[in-house]
Design a protein around this motif. Structure first.
Motif, PDB file in Angstrom:
ATOM      1  N   ALA A 236      44.037  46.862  42.186  1.00 18.32           N
ATOM      2  CA  ALA A 236      43.091  47.684  42.945  1.00 18.32           C
ATOM      3  C   ALA A 236      43.838  48.585  43.932  1.00 18.32           C
ATOM      4  O   ALA A 236      43.543  49.776  44.065  1.00 18.32           O
ATOM      5  CB  ALA A 236      42.094  46.801  43.677  1.00 18.32           C
ATOM      6  N   ALA A 248      39.696  51.376  40.951  1.00 20.04           N
ATOM      7  CA  ALA A 248      39.930  50.399  42.020  1.00 20.04           C
ATOM      8  C   ALA A 248      38.632  49.716  42.431  1.00 20.04           C
ATOM      9  O   ALA A 248      38.578  48.490  42.579  1.00 20.04           O
ATOM     10  CB  ALA A 248      40.573  51.088  43.218  1.00 20.04           C
ATOM     11  N   CYS A 249      37.584  50.515  42.595  1.00 22.53           N
ATOM     12  CA  CYS A 249      36.287  49.951  42.987  1.00 22.53           C
ATOM     13  C   CYS A 249      35.735  49.025  41.902  1.00 22.53           C
ATOM     14  O   CYS A 249      35.143  47.979  42.219  1.00 22.53           O
ATOM     15  CB  CYS A 249      35.290  51.075  43.273  1.00 22.53           C
ATOM     16  SG  CYS A 249      35.645  51.994  44.789  1.00 22.53           S
ATOM     17  N   LEU A 252      37.425  45.563  42.121  1.00 23.54           N
ATOM     18  CA  LEU A 252      36.968  44.781  43.268  1.00 23.54           C
ATOM     19  C   LEU A 252      35.518  44.337  43.091  1.00 23.54           C
ATOM     20  O   LEU A 252      35.164  43.191  43.393  1.00 23.54           O
ATOM     21  CB  LEU A 252      37.123  45.597  44.548  1.00 23.54           C
ATOM     22  CG  LEU A 252      38.573  45.923  44.936  1.00 23.54           C
ATOM     23  CD1 LEU A 252      38.614  46.925  46.088  1.00 23.54           C
ATOM     24  CD2 LEU A 252      39.319  44.651  45.315  1.00 23.54           C
TER      25      LEU A 252
END
Length: 301
Positions: A236, A248-249, A252
C-alpha cells in the motif's frame, strides 16, 4: 559517465573546502551550540526536520538539515546526519543531492553500514552495478546481518534479471543465481528472528520503501511472496509513493473488510488510509479515517 565525473568532482572540491576551513578556523570547538535552538540537543533538530517534512515544507526541511550539519558538536553523529539528509533527499526525489550526501557520510566513516547499504541500493536503481557491488560487499564485510547479506542477494537478483533480459546470457544468469542463493543462505543464519528467505526479502522491501526506491522494493516484495498484513501495508505504501492511489486504497480497504485485522493492525491501516486521503485532498474521508483510528487506539494514533 558525466554524472559520475560530476559527483567525483563534487566530493574532491568539498574535501578541499573542509581542509581550507580547518586551516583558517582551526578544529571545531566542542563548546559550539546553536543559538537558534537555545542549546537544545539533536533530538529537537530531528523533530524540527520531521515536522517540516510532514508539512511538506521542503525548503525549511533542507535548512534544518544544513543547520544540523553546520552546528554539530559531536562529530561522531555527522555520518548519521548526512545519511538522514540523503534519505530525506530520496524522499523528495532529489537523487543527485542524495548521492552527494551519502558520499559525505562515507567520507567521514567508510564503514557506516546504513549509508553503505542505502547508497548501494541507490546505485543499483541507477544501473551502476559495478559501483553498487563495491558498497554492498563492503557493508557485508563491516556487519554480517540479514539486511547486508540480503542487500547483496538482491543485487545479484537484479543483475541476473537485467543481464538475461538484455543479452539472454544463460551462463552468467546461473552464476548470479548461485551468488544470490549463497547470500540469502547467509542472511538467514545470522539473526534468529530472520530465518527464511521470505523474511529477508520482506525486510529488504521495508527498507526500500523507506528509501522511496519503488522498483527495487517491488522486486523484494515479490520475492517475499507473502499475504501477511505487514506485506500488504508495504505494498500500500509502495503504490501510494508511486502515485497509484486507487491500488493503495484497494489494498487497505480489502484488508480492513477482511475481518482478519487485530486492533493495532486496523489502527495502522486506517492511519495510512487517512494519509492517502489527506494527500489527495479528500479531507472528509481523511478525517473519518483518522477518527476511526483514534477510537480504536488513541496511543497508536
Amino acid at each position: 559517465e558525466l554524472e559520475l565525473i560530476v559527483n567525483e568532482l563534487y566530493t574532491y572540491l568539498l574535501d578541499q573546502v573542509h581542509i581550507a576551513m580547518d586551516r583558517v578556523f582551526g578544529p571545531r570547538s566542542n563548546t559550539v551550540t546553536s543559538a537558534s535552538l537555545d542549546g537544545d540537543d539533536e533530538a529537537r533538530w530531528k523533530r524540527l526536520t520531521m515536522e517540516a517534512e510532514v508539512m511538506r515544507e521542503s525548503g525549511v526541511a533542507v535548512r534544518y538539515y544544513q543547520e544540523r550539519l553546520g552546528q554539530a558538536v559531536d562529530e561522531e553523529q555527522l555520518p548519521d546526519t548526512w545519511c538522514s539528509y540523503a534519505e530525506y533527499s530520496l524522499r523528495v526525489r532529489d537523487v543527485l543531492r542524495a548521492e552527494q550526501a551519502f558520499r559525505e557520510a562515507l567520507s567521514m566513516d567508510s564503514g557506516h553500514v546504513r549509508s553503505l547499504v542505502a547508497y548501494g541500493f541507490l546505485l543499483v536503481s541507477r544501473n551502476r552495478a559495478k559501483e553498487a557491488e563495491v558498497f554492498l560487499q563492503s557493508a557485508v564485510d563491516v556487519e554480517s546481518s540479514p539486511l547486508t547479506w540480503g542487500a547483496l542477494a538482491l543485487f545479484w537478483d537484479v543483475l541476473r534479471a537485467t543481464m538475461f533480459d538484455r543479452e539472454g546470457n544463460t551462463a552468467a544468469s546461473d552464476v548470479y543465481q548461485r551468488e544470490s542463493k549463497a547470500a540469502i543462505s547467509q542472511a538467514t543464519k545470522v539473526d534468529p528472528s530472520v530465518t527464511t528467505p521470505e523474511q529477508v526479502y520482506e525486510l529488504l522491501g521495508r527498507r526500500l520503501v523507506e528509501l522511496y526506491l519503488e522498483d527495487l522494493a517491488n522486486v523484494a516484495l515479490v520475492k517475499a511472496n507473502g499475504t501477511t498484513f505487514s506485506v500488504d501495508m508495504l505494498y500500500a505504501k509502495l503504490f501510494f509513493q508511486a502515485d497509484q492511489v486507487d491500488e493503495a486504497c484497494d489494498i487497505l480497504t480489502n484488508r480492513l473488510t477482511s475481518g482478519t485485522c487485530n486492533g493495532l493492525q486496523e489502527c495502522k491501516a486506517r492511519l495510512l488510509l487517512g494519509d492517502i486521503y489527506a494527500a489527495t485532498d479528500r479531507a472528509v474521508e481523511a478525517e473519518a479515517s483518522y477518527d476511526a483510528a483514534l477510537r480504536i487506539d488513541p496511543e497508536c494514533a
